[in-house]
Design a protein around this motif. Structure first.
Motif, PDB file in Angstrom:
ATOM      1  N   UNK A  52      38.483  24.921  42.601  1.00 35.95           N
ATOM      2  CA  UNK A  52      38.478  26.402  42.944  1.00 35.95           C
ATOM      3  C   UNK A  52      37.969  26.626  44.414  1.00 35.95           C
ATOM      4  N   UNK A  53      38.377  27.801  44.998  1.00 37.12           N
ATOM      5  CA  UNK A  53      38.117  28.182  46.332  1.00 37.12           C
ATOM      6  C   UNK A  53      36.929  29.410  46.128  1.00 37.12           C
ATOM      7  N   UNK A  54      35.953  29.230  47.263  1.00 38.09           N
ATOM      8  CA  UNK A  54      34.985  30.335  47.398  1.00 38.09           C
ATOM      9  C   UNK A  54      34.415  30.303  48.858  1.00 38.09           C
ATOM     10  N   UNK A  55      34.975  31.568  49.473  1.00 38.46           N
ATOM     11  CA  UNK A  55      34.082  31.801  50.763  1.00 38.46           C
ATOM     12  C   UNK A  55      34.539  30.748  51.773  1.00 38.46           C
ATOM     13  N   UNK A  56      35.797  30.298  51.731  1.00 42.76           N
ATOM     14  CA  UNK A  56      36.259  29.284  52.615  1.00 42.76           C
ATOM     15  C   UNK A  56      36.135  27.898  52.207  1.00 42.76           C
ATOM     16  N   UNK A  57      35.401  27.725  51.128  1.00 38.65           N
ATOM     17  CA  UNK A  57      35.144  26.304  50.897  1.00 38.65           C
ATOM     18  C   UNK A  57      35.826  25.983  49.436  1.00 38.65           C
ATOM     19  N   UNK A  58      36.198  24.626  49.116  1.00 34.90           N
ATOM     20  CA  UNK A  58      36.766  24.503  48.109  1.00 34.90           C
ATOM     21  C   UNK A  58      35.828  23.183  47.236  1.00 34.90           C
ATOM     22  N   UNK A  59      35.676  23.693  46.139  1.00 35.06           N
ATOM     23  CA  UNK A  59      35.009  22.690  45.239  1.00 35.06           C
ATOM     24  C   UNK A  59      35.763  21.956  44.290  1.00 35.06           C
TER      25      UNK A  59
ATOM     26  N   UNK B 110      49.242  23.250  51.927  1.00 31.00           N
ATOM     27  CA  UNK B 110      48.697  21.794  52.503  1.00 31.00           C
ATOM     28  C   UNK B 110      47.878  21.313  51.451  1.00 31.00           C
ATOM     29  N   UNK B 111      48.201  20.186  50.996  1.00 29.87           N
ATOM     30  CA  UNK B 111      47.643  19.360  49.842  1.00 29.87           C
ATOM     31  C   UNK B 111      46.271  18.842  50.488  1.00 29.87           C
ATOM     32  N   UNK B 112      45.216  19.251  49.795  1.00 31.29           N
ATOM     33  CA  UNK B 112      43.791  18.852  49.858  1.00 31.29           C
ATOM     34  C   UNK B 112      43.549  19.145  51.544  1.00 31.29           C
ATOM     35  N   UNK B 113      44.068  20.375  51.819  1.00 28.46           N
ATOM     36  CA  UNK B 113      43.653  20.987  52.842  1.00 28.46           C
ATOM     37  C   UNK B 113      42.280  21.370  53.093  1.00 28.46           C
ATOM     38  N   UNK B 114      41.591  21.631  52.232  1.00 26.41           N
ATOM     39  CA  UNK B 114      40.112  21.840  51.852  1.00 26.41           C
ATOM     40  C   UNK B 114      39.449  21.317  50.623  1.00 26.41           C
TER      41      UNK B 114
ATOM     42  N   UNK C 286      40.163  27.486  55.855  1.00 31.01           N
ATOM     43  CA  UNK C 286      40.998  27.721  54.485  1.00 31.01           C
ATOM     44  C   UNK C 286      40.746  29.130  53.905  1.00 31.01           C
ATOM     45  N   UNK C 287      41.838  29.767  53.940  1.00 27.48           N
ATOM     46  CA  UNK C 287      41.689  31.324  53.563  1.00 27.48           C
ATOM     47  C   UNK C 287      41.938  31.317  52.084  1.00 27.48           C
ATOM     48  N   UNK C 288      42.388  30.445  51.199  1.00 26.87           N
ATOM     49  CA  UNK C 288      42.822  30.579  49.960  1.00 26.87           C
ATOM     50  C   UNK C 288      43.656  29.324  49.447  1.00 26.87           C
TER      51      UNK C 288
ATOM     52  N   UNK D  39      44.486  19.644  42.157  1.00 25.12           N
ATOM     53  CA  UNK D  39      44.624  19.321  43.591  1.00 25.12           C
ATOM     54  C   UNK D  39      44.729  20.655  44.194  1.00 25.12           C
ATOM     55  N   UNK D  40      43.811  20.895  45.403  1.00 22.32           N
ATOM     56  CA  UNK D  40      43.706  22.069  46.055  1.00 22.32           C
ATOM     57  C   UNK D  40      44.869  22.161  46.932  1.00 22.32           C
ATOM     58  N   UNK D  41      45.785  23.048  46.869  1.00 22.94           N
ATOM     59  CA  UNK D  41      46.913  23.352  47.662  1.00 22.94           C
ATOM     60  C   UNK D  41      46.608  24.513  48.533  1.00 22.94           C
ATOM     61  N   UNK D  42      46.007  24.238  49.762  1.00 23.82           N
ATOM     62  CA  UNK D  42      45.512  25.377  50.522  1.00 23.82           C
ATOM     63  C   UNK D  42      46.467  26.141  51.498  1.00 23.82           C
ATOM     64  N   UNK D  43      46.144  27.127  51.963  1.00 23.49           N
ATOM     65  CA  UNK D  43      46.486  28.048  53.028  1.00 23.49           C
ATOM     66  C   UNK D  43      45.379  27.909  54.093  1.00 23.49           C
ATOM     67  N   UNK D  44      45.834  27.310  55.307  1.00 19.36           N
ATOM     68  CA  UNK D  44      45.003  27.167  56.523  1.00 19.36           C
ATOM     69  C   UNK D  44      45.451  27.857  57.459  1.00 19.36           C
ATOM     70  N   UNK D  45      44.581  28.480  58.250  1.00 18.83           N
ATOM     71  CA  UNK D  45      44.409  29.454  59.258  1.00 18.83           C
ATOM     72  C   UNK D  45      44.029  28.915  60.496  1.00 18.83           C
ATOM     73  N   UNK D  46      44.542  28.423  61.537  1.00 22.15           N
ATOM     74  CA  UNK D  46      44.284  28.034  62.656  1.00 22.15           C
ATOM     75  C   UNK D  46      44.132  28.917  64.059  1.00 22.15           C
ATOM     76  N   UNK D  47      42.996  28.864  64.514  1.00 21.87           N
ATOM     77  CA  UNK D  47      42.644  29.783  65.587  1.00 21.87           C
ATOM     78  C   UNK D  47      42.343  31.267  65.295  1.00 21.87           C
ATOM     79  N   UNK D  48      41.838  31.723  64.437  1.00 22.60           N
ATOM     80  CA  UNK D  48      41.285  33.019  64.170  1.00 22.60           C
ATOM     81  C   UNK D  48      40.067  33.273  65.035  1.00 22.60           C
ATOM     82  N   UNK D  49      39.564  32.438  65.618  1.00 26.16           N
ATOM     83  CA  UNK D  49      38.114  32.575  66.115  1.00 26.16           C
ATOM     84  C   UNK D  49      38.349  32.074  67.754  1.00 26.16           C
ATOM     85  N   UNK D  50      39.421  32.060  68.263  1.00 28.54           N
ATOM     86  CA  UNK D  50      39.430  31.737  69.739  1.00 28.54           C
ATOM     87  C   UNK D  50      40.339  30.467  69.900  1.00 28.54           C
TER      88      UNK D  50
END
Length: 603
Positions: free
Chosen positions: A65-72, A196-200, A249-251, A261-272
């Motif tokens: 599961x995902x919470x606040x950008x982290x996956x457990x 993205x498999x195991x992106x986070x 990881x945004x979700x 298996x966590x399948x992630x949506x990854x965001x690159x570059x939101x903070x510069x």
């Protein structure tokens, strides 16, 4: 129901069909002696059956599961992955120079099967790391290899493959992620990647993302894609972890199967901008990514085989235990359902297809080892062509087969199969993704048609068919004048294999001769061509196995029950699966008119 690795069949295939003795003589493969290989497989079986397999059902019910950008990850995954890494299982086939065991692909392949039979959701993290390792070994700079390979091979870090975007699924020409060059030689990466498999996750201290992106002056289409390393945490000059990179990881997705298996949506570059380094040369990213994908495609084929084996074992156990109805031949009372003929048919279908796919995949792994280790360049080239012909078949046919097998696994359980608590439904749900990711079955089939058959006018395929016919000659010799116990079996196997090789050759000729003049007709039968090739070449390996089993029986060596079962299973495959070859050939060659009959408006 737990999982027990089919070590006897694995070792039979490795030694008798895939030619471990020949692989063991190759430069760099000298450590792969039969005794060593058996010991490795036994230890891997203990780990997979004892540590990983018990996690499969519970992790499906309580997934990552995902919470606040982290996956457990699911309960037990972190501890199991720590044990996996410490035992060196990630590095079985990777170079000793970077901390791996340096064993042949033929040895790693059954280990991959066992891990996936235990839990596909767990095994996926290792599969993606394997792909990243292969890509960096081939295209990475010396600095990149020194920085990343040892931690990836040790399992200290894990790897990912970042291709897909919301608007770019299988069509990578539509990739929009940007990579902007910086004065220090790095790039800042901006974009969104999905699926993205195991992106986070929380299994390792760092995640090494391999990302497809475009530089500002890149040409349009696939020719303008480059490959970048974008780590979750930046790496300091001394190899320690530095600052958090701008890759988040945004979700994670909620899925039909492989839920743990966590399948992630990854965001690159939101903070510069996420800092990345170029792999190899600019605009050659797709070429490098295909190194990862080829490794992953073979691995996904093994996922199908492992899952089919797990489903078969569970179905057999249920069929022996479930008492229902009287025997059709008469009985004093209800009997275990394994006595019912149609249940036997389903179990034999599950068993035969799984064994055929295993045999073909392991033989492919041995051919791959020859292609990479043989001292003669011409031999390497010839074997590489055969291996590359087999990869889309191993991926496409084995995964489609796993859907059939796991479906029958549910059916054997009857109504209880539809109930989640038995676990049969999980195997069926998990199987669906295997025909989709790392290239759908249609993409595998298009590769088989275009790059693997039409490009050399069917020359590689015909060389393989010539080997099939050599096995047919052995079968004919075995049946001439024979009145042995298994004579009828071998005559049936010969008949169906001979018809199969004729059917496959006809389709190869059709593809080679019509690709330029009627391309849509050729591609309309591409998936059926892939299925035909899998059935015929899987049947070929089963026929080889049956011949060897008969020789063992004649010599009075080994387990007679095992060898007799191998002959019986091959007979089933010939009668029920290989017999489909002729009509498949007919449909492929003559069936395009119906496929293309309607206009778009008529659908």
């Amino acid at each position: 129901m737990t999982y027990k690795a089919p070590l006897k069949d694995m070792l039979f295939v490795i030694n008798e069909l895939a030619g471990l003795h020949a692989v063991n003589t190759l430069p760099g493969c000298e450590d792969a002696t039969p005794d060593t290989v058996e010991a490795v497989l036994e230890e891997n079986a203990k780990f997979c059956s004892g540590v990983v397999a018990p996690l499969n059902g519970p992790s499906d019910k309580e997934p990552s599961y995902w919470h606040d950008g982290n996956v457990t990850t699911s309960n037990g995954f972190k501890e199991a992955f720590k044990s996996f890494a410490e035992a060196g299982w990630q590095g079985v086939q990777h170079p000793v120079d970077f901390g791996g065991q340096g064993l042949p692909k033929l040895v790693a392949t059954p280990c991959i099967e066992m891990l996936n039979a235990a839990s596909i959701s767990f095994a996926l993290v290792a599969l993606l790391s394997d792909g990243a390792i292969e890509a960096l070994l081939t295209a990475g700079s010396d600095v990149q290899k020194t920085t990343y390979l040892a931690p990836l091979i040790s399992g200290k870090w894990t790897g990912t493959m970042n291709l897909t975007e919301p608007q770019a699924g299988s069509d990578l020409a539509a990739v929009r992620t940007r990579a902007v060059p910086q004065d220090d030689g790095t790039f800042k990466v901006f974009g969104t990647k999905i699926f993205i498999t195991y992106g986070e996750h929380d299994l390792a201290e760092n995640i090494i993302h391999l990302v497809l992106a475009r530089t500002p002056d890149a040409p349009a289409g696939v020719k303008g894609i480059s490959l970048f390393i974008v780590p979750k945490f930046l790496i300091n000059p001394d190899g320690s972890l530095g600052a958090r990179n701008d890759a988040h990881c945004v979700s994670i997705e909620h899925k039909l199967g492989i839920k743990a298996s966590p399948t992630a949506v990854l965001q690159f570059g939101d903070h510069g901008g996420a800092i990345g380094t170029l792999v190899g040369e600019e605009n050659r990213g797709l070429e490098y990514m295909f190194i990862m994908m080829n490794a992953a495609r073979f691995g996904v084929g093994m996922q199908g085989i492992g899952l089919a084996e797990r489903s078969y074992q569970q179905a057999v156990a249920f069929a022996k235990d479930r008492v229902q109805s009287r025997d059709v031949a008469g009985s004093a009372g209800p009997v275990a359902i394994i006595h019912h003929p149609d249940v036997r048919r389903m179990l034999m279908s599950m068993r035969a297809q799984t064994e055929a796919a295993r045999a073909l995949a392991y033989v492919g792994a041995g051919i791959c080892d020859i292609a990479h280790h043989h001292p003669d360049a011409a031999t390497r080239t010839a074997n590489l062509a055969v291996y590359e012909y087999l990869v889309p078949i191993i991926k496409g046919w084995s995964t489609e087969m796993s859907q059939d097998v796991t479906r029958d696994g549910v059916q054997v359980h009857g109504g209880m199969g539809f109930i989640e608590e038995t676990g049969a439904a999980q195997h069926y749900r998990d199987a669906k993704i295997l025909t989709i990711y790392e290239g759908t079955t249609a993409i595998q089939a298009n590769d088989l048609v275009g790059r693997r058959t039409a490009r050399d006018a069917g020359a590689t395929a015909k060389r393989i068919i010539a080997q099939v016919r050599a096995t047919e000659a052995q079968l004919a010799e075995l049946t001439q004048g024979s009145q042995g116990k298994n004579d009828a079996d071998f005559k049936a196997i010969l008949q169906h294999l001979s018809e199969g090789s004729v059917a496959l050759e006809a389709v190869v000729e059709y593809v080679a001769n019509n690709m330029k003049t009627d391309v849509k007709a050729v591609f309309s039968g591409s998936v059926l061509y892939l299925k035909l090739a899998g059935i015929v070449l899987g049947g070929w390996q089963m026929a080889r196995a049956a011949i060897i089993a008969q020789q063992k029986l004649d010599d009075g060596t080994g387990d007679a029950q095992f060898y007799q079962a191998k002959i019986g299973t091959t007979r089933f495959f010939a009668d029920h699966i290989l017999s489909q070859a002729s009509w498949l050939s007919t449909v492929i060659i003559n069936g395009s008119a119906g496929v293309l009959a309607l206009t778009e408006d008529q659908f």
